[in-house]
Design a protein around this motif. Structure first.
Motif, PDB file in Angstrom:
ATOM      1  N   MET A  17      11.436   7.929  -3.640  1.00 55.28           N
ATOM      2  CA  MET A  17      10.521   6.781  -3.457  1.00 55.28           C
ATOM      3  C   MET A  17      10.557   5.746  -2.724  1.00 55.28           C
ATOM      4  O   MET A  17       9.450   4.643  -2.474  1.00 55.28           O
ATOM      5  N   ARG A  20       5.950   5.624  -2.532  1.00 58.81           N
ATOM      6  CA  ARG A  20       5.908   5.876  -3.502  1.00 58.81           C
ATOM      7  C   ARG A  20       3.770   5.512  -3.617  1.00 58.81           C
ATOM      8  O   ARG A  20       2.999   5.065  -3.058  1.00 58.81           O
ATOM      9  N   GLY A  21       4.302   5.323  -5.668  1.00 62.74           N
ATOM     10  CA  GLY A  21       2.313   5.321  -5.873  1.00 62.74           C
ATOM     11  C   GLY A  21       1.715   6.257  -5.598  1.00 62.74           C
ATOM     12  O   GLY A  21       1.425   7.426  -4.499  1.00 62.74           O
ATOM     13  N   ALA A  22       1.185   6.520  -7.386  1.00 59.65           N
ATOM     14  CA  ALA A  22       0.527   8.219  -6.778  1.00 59.65           C
ATOM     15  C   ALA A  22      -0.697   8.933  -5.952  1.00 59.65           C
ATOM     16  O   ALA A  22      -0.205   9.977  -5.868  1.00 59.65           O
ATOM     17  N   GLY A  23      -1.642   7.509  -6.114  1.00 60.21           N
ATOM     18  CA  GLY A  23      -2.009   8.324  -4.402  1.00 60.21           C
ATOM     19  C   GLY A  23      -2.140   8.415  -3.546  1.00 60.21           C
ATOM     20  O   GLY A  23      -2.580   8.993  -3.188  1.00 60.21           O
ATOM     21  N   ARG A  63       8.385  15.262  -7.041  1.00 60.82           N
ATOM     22  CA  ARG A  63       8.109  14.922  -8.341  1.00 60.82           C
ATOM     23  C   ARG A  63       6.993  14.794  -9.515  1.00 60.82           C
ATOM     24  O   ARG A  63       6.238  16.076  -9.092  1.00 60.82           O
ATOM     25  N   SER A 135       0.428  -0.866  -8.201  1.00 60.93           N
ATOM     26  CA  SER A 135      -0.819   0.143  -7.892  1.00 60.93           C
ATOM     27  C   SER A 135      -1.682  -0.560  -6.495  1.00 60.93           C
ATOM     28  O   SER A 135      -2.548  -1.740  -6.928  1.00 60.93           O
ATOM     29  N   SER A 136      -1.847   0.744  -5.904  1.00 57.50           N
ATOM     30  CA  SER A 136      -2.089   0.382  -5.000  1.00 57.50           C
ATOM     31  C   SER A 136      -4.098   0.047  -5.345  1.00 57.50           C
ATOM     32  O   SER A 136      -5.011  -0.274  -4.870  1.00 57.50           O
ATOM     33  N   THR A 137      -4.570   1.216  -6.301  1.00 60.71           N
ATOM     34  CA  THR A 137      -5.557   1.173  -6.857  1.00 60.71           C
ATOM     35  C   THR A 137      -6.192  -0.773  -7.388  1.00 60.71           C
ATOM     36  O   THR A 137      -6.805  -1.158  -7.118  1.00 60.71           O
ATOM     37  N   GLN A 164       9.013  -2.876  -9.369  1.00 61.57           N
ATOM     38  CA  GLN A 164       7.606  -2.510  -7.655  1.00 61.57           C
ATOM     39  C   GLN A 164       6.998  -3.657  -8.321  1.00 61.57           C
ATOM     40  O   GLN A 164       6.049  -4.183  -6.941  1.00 61.57           O
ATOM     41  N   ALA A 201      -2.943   4.542 -12.481  1.00 59.94           N
ATOM     42  CA  ALA A 201      -2.419   5.729 -13.959  1.00 59.94           C
ATOM     43  C   ALA A 201      -1.766   6.469 -12.606  1.00 59.94           C
ATOM     44  O   ALA A 201      -1.756   6.936 -11.048  1.00 59.94           O
ATOM     45  N   ASP A 202      -0.798   7.351 -12.998  1.00 60.55           N
ATOM     46  CA  ASP A 202      -0.167   8.569 -12.443  1.00 60.55           C
ATOM     47  C   ASP A 202      -0.938   9.252 -12.494  1.00 60.55           C
ATOM     48  O   ASP A 202      -0.334  10.383 -12.025  1.00 60.55           O
ATOM     49  N   ASN A 212       1.252   6.002 -17.140  1.00 60.53           N
ATOM     50  CA  ASN A 212       1.254   4.998 -15.712  1.00 60.53           C
ATOM     51  C   ASN A 212       3.121   4.560 -16.336  1.00 60.53           C
ATOM     52  O   ASN A 212       3.874   4.923 -17.290  1.00 60.53           O
ATOM     53  N   LYS A 213       3.485   3.842 -14.693  1.00 61.30           N
ATOM     54  CA  LYS A 213       4.713   2.820 -15.266  1.00 61.30           C
ATOM     55  C   LYS A 213       5.546   2.552 -16.228  1.00 61.30           C
ATOM     56  O   LYS A 213       4.643   2.043 -17.203  1.00 61.30           O
ATOM     57  N   LYS A 238      -5.947  11.723 -10.520  1.00 61.70           N
ATOM     58  CA  LYS A 238      -5.031  11.682 -10.955  1.00 61.70           C
ATOM     59  C   LYS A 238      -6.066  12.915 -12.377  1.00 61.70           C
ATOM     60  O   LYS A 238      -4.263  12.790 -13.100  1.00 61.70           O
ATOM     61  N   PHE A 278       8.145   6.609 -17.213  1.00 61.09           N
ATOM     62  CA  PHE A 278       6.566   6.681 -17.393  1.00 61.09           C
ATOM     63  C   PHE A 278       6.951   6.364 -18.779  1.00 61.09           C
ATOM     64  O   PHE A 278       7.563   6.443 -19.243  1.00 61.09           O
TER      65      PHE A 278
END
Ligand code: RI2
Length: 333
Positions: A17, A20-23, A63, A135-137, A164, A201-202, A212-213, A238, A278
């Motif tokens: 990680m 990390r962060g899905a994007g 992951r 979430s960066s988004t 986080q 979202a993941d 998500n988390k 995603k 998650f």
């Protein structure tokens, strides 16, 4: 078979990680395949495709939950395999893989900008916005609204066990956005002060459920009870094509030492410490999913998936990784 060291480094960074962060995980995966293609010294096409397949497998196994990762692999590897089937040369496949990886990364970054544009329309002056994890988004939405001159406050959960939420709080605070940070279990206590919740979202399933988390679904439940809007900011990469076939999204369980230290575990052999990373928020608790294609009700997730993948009856994961070439198991360790 020897892959460039960067592939192992990126895979390790995703696992631990550091990345990390899905994007970001998905973009790093695309980058790793690009590096594999660029640095390959293979002289035969089969060898080249095997190298890429091995890199894809190593990345795939890092992951399990963020669907953007296998979707990035699929985006690139499908081009690789179809080139191979058509009898393309090694250089042609190399160029196409590099092009597909660049395209995936560019699309993903552009998607985040679009989501920021759509999501910010729903942030208003005076709002109190709650967010969870990093979430960066979701942050892009909040920054965009701030840039547009809207003035609001954010309540950021701390997000146990890896905190986080502290990253989110410090990013927003250094952007000048007023932030209050709370422990996760205070989310319902403060919900009465909240106007809207926004999270990342993941994975998004065909039925509109959002993975998500851990803790997200409890916050969604509290928001639902308090009639507070619950928004999700998620790129369409995603969305899970496997979920169209009834496939479930795997929830990652991480090491107990993220929750308690070794000494605690040793002193308490009778306690099993569980650490799911998650959880699943059903569509019923979500008002809008902001995607780069627009703001959709969660129930429209299936339309996004249909548009992207058709009925997706042919190539569920991990079969696609086997492709036209098979990598002997002995290569994977
Ligand atoms: P972006 C993260 O997972 C969080 O669950 C976050 O909401 C999600 O990825 C999406 O992040 P983790 O990698 O793509 O921290 O919006 O386990 O940055």
């Amino acid at each position: 078979m020897k892959l460039p060291q960067e592939v192992y480094d990126i895979a390790e960074a995703i696992k631990s990680m550091t990345i990390r962060g899905a994007g970001k995980i998905a973009r790093s995966t695309a980058e790793a395949l690009k590096i594999t293609a660029q640095k390959s010294t293979a002289t035969r096409v089969e060898e080249f495709v095997d190298e890429l397949t091995l890199a894809a497998k190593i990345l795939y196994e890092t992951r399990p939950t963020a669907v953007s990762l296998p979707n990035a692999l699929r985006y690139i590897m499908i081009r690789c395999y179809s080139d191979y089937e058509k009898g393309a040369s090694l250089e042609e496949i190399r160029n196409d893989v590099i092009k597909a990886a660049d395209e995936f990364i560019r699309n993903s970054l552009e998607a985040v900008n679009k989501i920021a544009e759509f999501g910010s329309m729903r942030i208003e002056n005076g709002d109190v916005v709650m967010t969870h994890c990093h979430s960066s988004t979701a942050i892009a939405v909040l920054k965009r609204a701030w840039d547009e001159g809207k003035r609001f406050t954010v309540i950021s959960t701390e997000t146990r066990p890896r905190f986080q939420g502290r990253i989110t709080a410090s990013i927003l605070a250094s952007y000048g956005i007023p932030v209050k940070m709370i422990v996760d279990s205070a989310a319902r206590f403060f919900m009465q002060d909240v106007d809207k919740v926004i999270v990342g979202a993941d994975a998004v399933a065909a039925n509109g459920a959002v993975v998500n988390k851990i803790g997200t679904s409890m916050i969604a439940l509290a928001a639902h009870e308090a009639r507070v809007n619950f928004f999700v900011a998620a790129e369409t990469c995603k969305f899970s094509p496997e979920s169209m076939l009834g496939g479930l999204i795997t929830i990652e369980f991480r090491d107990p030492t993220e929750v308690v230290d070794q000494a605690f575990l040793k002193e308490n052999p009778g306690i099993e410490v569980l650490n799911p990373a998650f959880d699943v928020t059903p569509a019923a608790y979500i008002d809008i999913i902001f995607t780069e294609k627009g703001a959709i009700p969660p129930q429209a997730a299936i339309l996004i998936l249909r548009e992207e993948y058709g009925w997706f009856t042919k190539a569920p994961l991990p079969d696609f990784l086997r492709g036209v070439r098979s990598v002997p198991l002995s290569h994977i360790s």
